[in-house]
Design an enzyme around this catalytic site. Sequence first.
Site, PDB file in Angstrom:
ATOM      1  N   ASP A 132       1.714  -1.911  -3.338  1.00 18.23           N
ATOM      2  CA  ASP A 132       0.611  -2.837  -3.114  1.00 18.23           C
ATOM      3  C   ASP A 132      -0.633  -2.377  -3.875  1.00 18.23           C
ATOM      4  O   ASP A 132      -1.006  -1.213  -3.821  1.00 18.23           O
ATOM      5  CB  ASP A 132       0.315  -2.907  -1.615  1.00 18.23           C
ATOM      6  CG  ASP A 132      -0.519  -4.103  -1.211  1.00 18.23           C
ATOM      7  OD1 ASP A 132      -1.265  -4.629  -2.061  1.00 18.23           O
ATOM      8  OD2 ASP A 132      -0.438  -4.503  -0.045  1.00 18.23           O
ATOM      9  N   HIS A 162      -3.721  -4.152  -3.598  1.00 22.09           N
ATOM     10  CA  HIS A 162      -4.874  -4.853  -3.027  1.00 22.09           C
ATOM     11  C   HIS A 162      -5.929  -3.836  -2.581  1.00 22.09           C
ATOM     12  O   HIS A 162      -5.703  -3.077  -1.647  1.00 22.09           O
ATOM     13  CB  HIS A 162      -4.448  -5.709  -1.833  1.00 22.09           C
ATOM     14  CG  HIS A 162      -3.628  -6.889  -2.226  1.00 22.09           C
ATOM     15  ND1 HIS A 162      -2.257  -6.824  -2.306  1.00 22.09           N
ATOM     16  CD2 HIS A 162      -3.975  -8.153  -2.559  1.00 22.09           C
ATOM     17  CE1 HIS A 162      -1.792  -8.014  -2.676  1.00 22.09           C
ATOM     18  NE2 HIS A 162      -2.811  -8.826  -2.841  1.00 22.09           N
TER      19      HIS A 162
END
Length: 149
Positions: A14, A16
């Site tokens: 990930d 983000h």
Amino acid sequence: MMPRTVILGVIGSDAHVVGITILDQALSAAGFDVVNLGVQTSQAEFVDAATAHDADAVLVSSLYGHAEQDCRGFHEQLAAADLDLPTYIGGNLAVGQDEWTETRRRFERMGFTRVFDSETEPQEAIDALRVDLDISTTETDRESVPAYT
């Protein structure tokens, strides 16, 4: 009392960064010593940082929906490193139409102390940390609130 140290990062593949940036700022403002590992962090990096910094808690973020795969075996790695500390996970944890109650239970069964959805405000995690780490409000606010006399 020394500030409590929390390890913060985005697990797995990930990338983000917005959520942990907001959390980092909120936790720091609340008096915590934050070690922000950034994005695409492996389980081993969380464990190593928790050991190296004598962490009081580990906060894992995941927004791309694959947290269950990314966190499989995480608590076993913490236990192998002789770490017994609160672990939080938050974000968009599952892809699809999972019922939130079931998603939360699944991560609690995996060993997480607290499980938060993507709509959780940072203050909720801060309040939970204060409870789980047995911190009085005045202990962390002492440094962040100006004294008016």
